[in-house]
Design a protein around this motif. Sequence first.
Motif, PDB file in Angstrom:
ATOM      1  N   GLU A  46      14.225  50.386  19.730  1.00 45.10           N
ATOM      2  CA  GLU A  46      13.383  50.750  20.875  1.00 45.10           C
ATOM      3  C   GLU A  46      13.958  51.940  21.636  1.00 45.10           C
ATOM      4  OE1 GLU A  46      11.139  46.551  21.981  1.00 45.10           O
ATOM      5  OE2 GLU A  46      13.021  47.028  23.020  1.00 45.10           O
ATOM      6  N   ALA A  47      15.286  52.161  21.516  1.00 45.23           N
ATOM      7  CA  ALA A  47      15.923  53.316  22.153  1.00 45.23           C
ATOM      8  C   ALA A  47      15.912  54.552  21.264  1.00 45.23           C
ATOM      9  CB  ALA A  47      17.361  52.959  22.537  1.00 45.23           C
ATOM     10  N   GLY A  48      15.269  54.462  20.096  1.00 44.59           N
ATOM     11  CA  GLY A  48      15.145  55.614  19.225  1.00 44.59           C
ATOM     12  C   GLY A  48      16.228  55.761  18.183  1.00 44.59           C
ATOM     13  N   THR A  49      17.018  54.716  17.960  1.00 44.27           N
ATOM     14  CA  THR A  49      18.109  54.756  16.995  1.00 44.27           C
ATOM     15  C   THR A  49      17.611  54.321  15.626  1.00 44.27           C
ATOM     16  OG1 THR A  49      19.657  54.211  18.772  1.00 44.27           O
ATOM     17  CG2 THR A  49      20.450  53.923  16.528  1.00 44.27           C
ATOM     18  N   ASP A  50      18.122  54.966  14.592  1.00 42.80           N
ATOM     19  CA  ASP A  50      17.796  54.586  13.215  1.00 42.80           C
ATOM     20  C   ASP A  50      18.703  53.415  12.820  1.00 42.80           C
ATOM     21  OD1 ASP A  50      16.925  54.506  10.574  1.00 42.80           O
ATOM     22  OD2 ASP A  50      18.268  56.118   9.939  1.00 42.80           O
ATOM     23  N   VAL A  51      18.107  52.236  12.630  1.00 42.98           N
ATOM     24  CA  VAL A  51      18.877  51.007  12.449  1.00 42.98           C
ATOM     25  C   VAL A  51      18.517  50.335  11.135  1.00 42.98           C
ATOM     26  CG1 VAL A  51      19.571  48.820  13.530  1.00 42.98           C
ATOM     27  CG2 VAL A  51      18.707  50.676  14.944  1.00 42.98           C
ATOM     28  N   VAL A  52      19.542  49.827  10.459  1.00 42.56           N
ATOM     29  CA  VAL A  52      19.358  48.933   9.317  1.00 42.56           C
ATOM     30  C   VAL A  52      20.027  47.610   9.660  1.00 42.56           C
ATOM     31  CG1 VAL A  52      20.049  48.473   6.924  1.00 42.56           C
ATOM     32  CG2 VAL A  52      19.177  50.725   7.563  1.00 42.56           C
ATOM     33  N   LEU A  53      19.331  46.509   9.394  1.00 40.13           N
ATOM     34  CA  LEU A  53      19.913  45.173   9.563  1.00 40.13           C
ATOM     35  C   LEU A  53      19.908  44.476   8.209  1.00 40.13           C
ATOM     36  CD1 LEU A  53      19.499  42.559  12.328  1.00 40.13           C
ATOM     37  CD2 LEU A  53      19.017  41.874   9.973  1.00 40.13           C
ATOM     38  N   VAL A  54      21.054  43.934   7.825  1.00 42.46           N
ATOM     39  CA  VAL A  54      21.145  43.174   6.580  1.00 42.46           C
ATOM     40  C   VAL A  54      21.607  41.758   6.895  1.00 42.46           C
ATOM     41  CG1 VAL A  54      21.554  45.162   5.090  1.00 42.46           C
ATOM     42  CG2 VAL A  54      23.502  44.033   6.155  1.00 42.46           C
ATOM     43  N   GLU A  55      21.015  40.818   6.202  1.00 41.82           N
ATOM     44  CA  GLU A  55      21.333  39.397   6.339  1.00 41.82           C
ATOM     45  C   GLU A  55      21.586  38.831   4.950  1.00 41.82           C
ATOM     46  OE1 GLU A  55      21.871  35.526   6.729  1.00 41.82           O
ATOM     47  OE2 GLU A  55      21.902  36.887   8.474  1.00 41.82           O
ATOM     48  N   ALA A  56      22.684  38.092   4.808  1.00 41.72           N
ATOM     49  CA  ALA A  56      23.055  37.558   3.493  1.00 41.72           C
ATOM     50  C   ALA A  56      22.069  36.514   2.987  1.00 41.72           C
ATOM     51  CB  ALA A  56      24.461  36.971   3.545  1.00 41.72           C
ATOM     52  N   LYS A  57      21.417  35.796   3.891  1.00 40.70           N
ATOM     53  CA  LYS A  57      20.418  34.787   3.497  1.00 40.70           C
ATOM     54  C   LYS A  57      19.043  35.232   3.996  1.00 40.70           C
ATOM     55  CE  LYS A  57      23.559  31.941   1.777  1.00 40.70           C
ATOM     56  NZ  LYS A  57      23.618  31.555   0.348  1.00 40.70           N
ATOM     57  N   GLU A  58      18.552  34.547   5.030  1.00 40.22           N
ATOM     58  CA  GLU A  58      17.301  34.907   5.679  1.00 40.22           C
ATOM     59  C   GLU A  58      17.544  34.955   7.185  1.00 40.22           C
ATOM     60  OE1 GLU A  58      14.499  35.643   4.141  1.00 40.22           O
ATOM     61  OE2 GLU A  58      15.010  34.998   2.108  1.00 40.22           O
ATOM     62  N   PRO A  59      16.833  35.794   7.945  1.00 36.00           N
ATOM     63  CA  PRO A  59      17.015  35.788   9.399  1.00 36.00           C
ATOM     64  C   PRO A  59      16.874  34.380   9.979  1.00 36.00           C
ATOM     65  CG  PRO A  59      15.696  37.670   8.758  1.00 36.00           C
ATOM     66  CD  PRO A  59      15.888  36.838   7.509  1.00 36.00           C
ATOM     67  N   GLY A  60      17.826  33.994  10.797  1.00 37.17           N
ATOM     68  CA  GLY A  60      17.831  32.662  11.389  1.00 37.17           C
ATOM     69  C   GLY A  60      18.460  31.601  10.529  1.00 37.17           C
ATOM     70  N   PHE A  61      19.097  31.975   9.409  1.00 36.13           N
ATOM     71  CA  PHE A  61      19.680  30.986   8.509  1.00 36.13           C
ATOM     72  C   PHE A  61      20.820  30.212   9.162  1.00 36.13           C
ATOM     73  CE2 PHE A  61      23.337  30.095   5.768  1.00 36.13           C
ATOM     74  CZ  PHE A  61      22.794  29.159   4.915  1.00 36.13           C
ATOM     75  N   GLY A  62      21.656  30.879   9.929  1.00 34.10           N
ATOM     76  CA  GLY A  62      22.858  30.251  10.475  1.00 34.10           C
ATOM     77  C   GLY A  62      22.573  29.470  11.745  1.00 34.10           C
ATOM     78  N   ALA A  63      23.529  29.543  12.674  1.00 36.35           N
ATOM     79  CA  ALA A  63      23.407  28.758  13.906  1.00 36.35           C
ATOM     80  C   ALA A  63      22.162  29.110  14.701  1.00 36.35           C
ATOM     81  CB  ALA A  63      24.658  28.957  14.767  1.00 36.35           C
ATOM     82  N   SER A  64      21.700  30.362  14.593  1.00 37.47           N
ATOM     83  CA  SER A  64      20.531  30.758  15.382  1.00 37.47           C
ATOM     84  C   SER A  64      19.283  29.969  15.024  1.00 37.47           C
ATOM     85  CB  SER A  64      20.270  32.257  15.200  1.00 37.47           C
ATOM     86  OG  SER A  64      21.323  33.021  15.757  1.00 37.47           O
ATOM     87  N   GLY A  65      19.172  29.500  13.784  1.00 39.45           N
ATOM     88  CA  GLY A  65      17.999  28.727  13.397  1.00 39.45           C
ATOM     89  C   GLY A  65      18.213  27.237  13.351  1.00 39.45           C
ATOM     90  N   ARG A  66      19.424  26.785  13.716  1.00 38.14           N
ATOM     91  CA  ARG A  66      19.729  25.349  13.575  1.00 38.14           C
ATOM     92  C   ARG A  66      20.254  24.706  14.852  1.00 38.14           C
ATOM     93  NH1 ARG A  66      23.596  25.205   8.362  1.00 38.14           N
ATOM     94  NH2 ARG A  66      23.092  27.289   7.628  1.00 38.14           N
ATOM     95  N   ASN A  67      20.390  25.453  15.916  1.00 39.27           N
ATOM     96  CA  ASN A  67      20.993  24.908  17.142  1.00 39.27           C
ATOM     97  C   ASN A  67      20.018  24.007  17.889  1.00 39.27           C
ATOM     98  OD1 ASN A  67      19.569  26.599  19.381  1.00 39.27           O
ATOM     99  ND2 ASN A  67      20.163  28.083  17.813  1.00 39.27           N
ATOM    100  N   GLY A  68      20.437  23.522  19.039  1.00 42.59           N
ATOM    101  CA  GLY A  68      19.606  22.605  19.804  1.00 42.59           C
ATOM    102  C   GLY A  68      18.497  23.246  20.605  1.00 42.59           C
ATOM    103  N   GLY A  69      18.440  24.589  20.618  1.00 44.87           N
ATOM    104  CA  GLY A  69      17.373  25.265  21.337  1.00 44.87           C
ATOM    105  C   GLY A  69      17.484  25.168  22.844  1.00 44.87           C
ATOM    106  N   GLN A  70      18.697  24.916  23.351  1.00 42.13           N
ATOM    107  CA  GLN A  70      18.906  24.868  24.799  1.00 42.13           C
ATOM    108  C   GLN A  70      19.295  26.259  25.288  1.00 42.13           C
ATOM    109  OE1 GLN A  70      21.346  21.696  26.315  1.00 42.13           O
ATOM    110  NE2 GLN A  70      20.234  20.121  25.192  1.00 42.13           N
ATOM    111  N   VAL A  71      18.521  26.789  26.201  1.00 38.12           N
ATOM    112  CA  VAL A  71      18.758  28.133  26.735  1.00 38.12           C
ATOM    113  C   VAL A  71      19.502  27.975  28.058  1.00 38.12           C
ATOM    114  CG1 VAL A  71      17.686  30.309  27.407  1.00 38.12           C
ATOM    115  CG2 VAL A  71      16.614  28.880  25.647  1.00 38.12           C
ATOM    116  N   ILE A  72      20.828  28.099  28.005  1.00 40.07           N
ATOM    117  CA  ILE A  72      21.680  27.826  29.161  1.00 40.07           C
ATOM    118  C   ILE A  72      22.347  29.121  29.600  1.00 40.07           C
ATOM    119  CG2 ILE A  72      23.637  26.495  30.020  1.00 40.07           C
ATOM    120  CD1 ILE A  72      23.045  24.442  27.824  1.00 40.07           C
ATOM    121  N   PRO A  73      22.188  29.522  30.856  1.00 40.14           N
ATOM    122  CA  PRO A  73      22.850  30.738  31.328  1.00 40.14           C
ATOM    123  C   PRO A  73      24.325  30.488  31.619  1.00 40.14           C
ATOM    124  CG  PRO A  73      21.655  29.734  33.123  1.00 40.14           C
ATOM    125  CD  PRO A  73      21.363  28.898  31.903  1.00 40.14           C
ATOM    126  N   GLY A  74      25.045  31.570  31.851  1.00 40.20           N
ATOM    127  CA  GLY A  74      26.450  31.462  32.212  1.00 40.20           C
ATOM    128  C   GLY A  74      27.348  31.298  31.002  1.00 40.20           C
TER     129      GLY A  74
END
Length: 418
Positions: A46-74
Motif C-alpha cells: 500500500e506504500a508503493g513497495t514491490d513485495v514478495v511473500l513466500v509461505e512454506a505451507k499455506e497462509p495461516g498454516f501456523g499459529a495464526s490459523g490455529r490460535n484461540g482468536g482472542q484479540v488482546i491489547p498490550g
Amino acid sequence: MAFQSIWADTAPAAPSFASLGDSLRCDVLVIGGGFQGLSAALHLAEAGTDVVLVEAKEPGFGASGRNGGQVIPGLKDDPDTLDRLWGPEATAFAGGTADTLFALVARLGIDCDAVQGGWIQAGNRQVHLPALQARMRQWQARGVAADWLDAAAMAQVTGARGFLGGWRDPRAGRVHPLKLARGLAQAAEAAGVRVFARTPVTGLTRSSAGWQARLPGGAQITSDQVILASNVYTPAALEPRLARATVPANSFQVATAPLSAAQLARILPDGEVVSEVRRVGTYFRRGPDNRLMIGGRGSFADPQSAEAFARIEAELSRVFGERFEITHRWFGRVGMTPDHRIRICKPLPGLLAATGFNGRGVALSVSLGKAMAAHLAKGLPLPIPPSSTIPVLPFHALHRIYGGLGIQYYRLRDALDR
C-alpha cells in the motif's frame, strides 16, 4: 489421529496461491504467511513497495490459523513497566494493537467474525487480585474504560466457578483467526503483493547484489530487504539464532458441541473472551456455532491421541462445573521467552525479524507487521527498539526437558497460591 481445528472446519475454502519455481527480484521479501508477515506485506504494498511473500505451507498454516482468536491489547508487562523499558510510545503502541486490528478488518471488509466485545483477565486466588487491580488502574490512567468485576460479577458474566475477581478491557475482542489470515492474504495480493504458497526458503545469504533466498530446485529471490516473519517455524538454515531464541511450546485447544439454550444463557452471555492469570492457566471463549472453546499449555511433545487432551478437558469441567461433549481437538506452537517479552531484531543490514509473541500474537503481530512496513517504507522508528543481536537461549536443544520441568514447577506454585 488427525487434529482438525474448529477454524479449519468453519472457514471457506482456502484461496489458491501458486508456488514459485522461477527466480525473481523485489524490494522487500517477506518470509512467512502468518499475521505478522501478511500485515507487513500488505502495508508495504500500500506504500508503493514491490513485495514478495513466500509461505512454506499455506497462509495461516501456523499459529495464526490455529490460535484461540482472542484479540488482546498490550504486552505481558504492565504499562508502567513498558514506560520504563521502552518509553511511552511503546506503551501506546502496545495498548492500541487491538484497535489497529479491528480498524484494519473494517477498512478491508474482511469477513472474520470480528467482535470488539472485551476481554476479562480472571484470578481464582486472593494473591492474584492486587496485581490485576494494579494493571487495570494503570490502563485506566491512560484513558482505558476498564472496570473491575468482583466474585459475584465474575460468576454472572462468565458462568464459571471459582473466580474471585478480574478486570475487563473493552479494547479487546475476538476473531476467527483462519478467516482473518486468509482474508489478509487476499487483501495483500489485491494490493499488489506477489504471494506464493508451498514455497519454502532453504537458505538465506547476503551479497553485494542484496539478499538471496534460495528455493528448492535452484531458483532464488533477490531483494534489498528481508522480513523474517516465521517466528517459531523458522528453519535453522535461515537464521539459526532466531530458531533458538524462543521455546516452541504447544498450546492445546478443544471445542465442544454447540451449547444448549440454557448453557448459552449462563456461559459467557455477553461474549467476552477470558484468560486466567495463573502461571499455567486456561483461556476460553465462545466459538463458531455457539461452541465453547478452551485452551492451555500442553505437552512439548506433539499429541498422538485424544488422551493427550485429558488435562485441558478436565480444566473445562472444573471451570464450568459440568461435562461437555468434545467435537474438536487441535494444537499449535507459540514462541515463549523467559521474560515473556518479544524479540525484535535487526541482526544484519536489511534483515528484520521478530519472534516470541508469548500468547499475545493476534493483535500484536498484525500491528507489528504494520509498524515494520512503516519502518522500511517510510523510515519511521519501530515502536519497540530493535536489538542488533539475537539472544539465544542456552541449552535450547533440551527445551522439552527444562520446559516440561518448568511447567510442572509453575503448576505447583499455582496450586500453593492462596
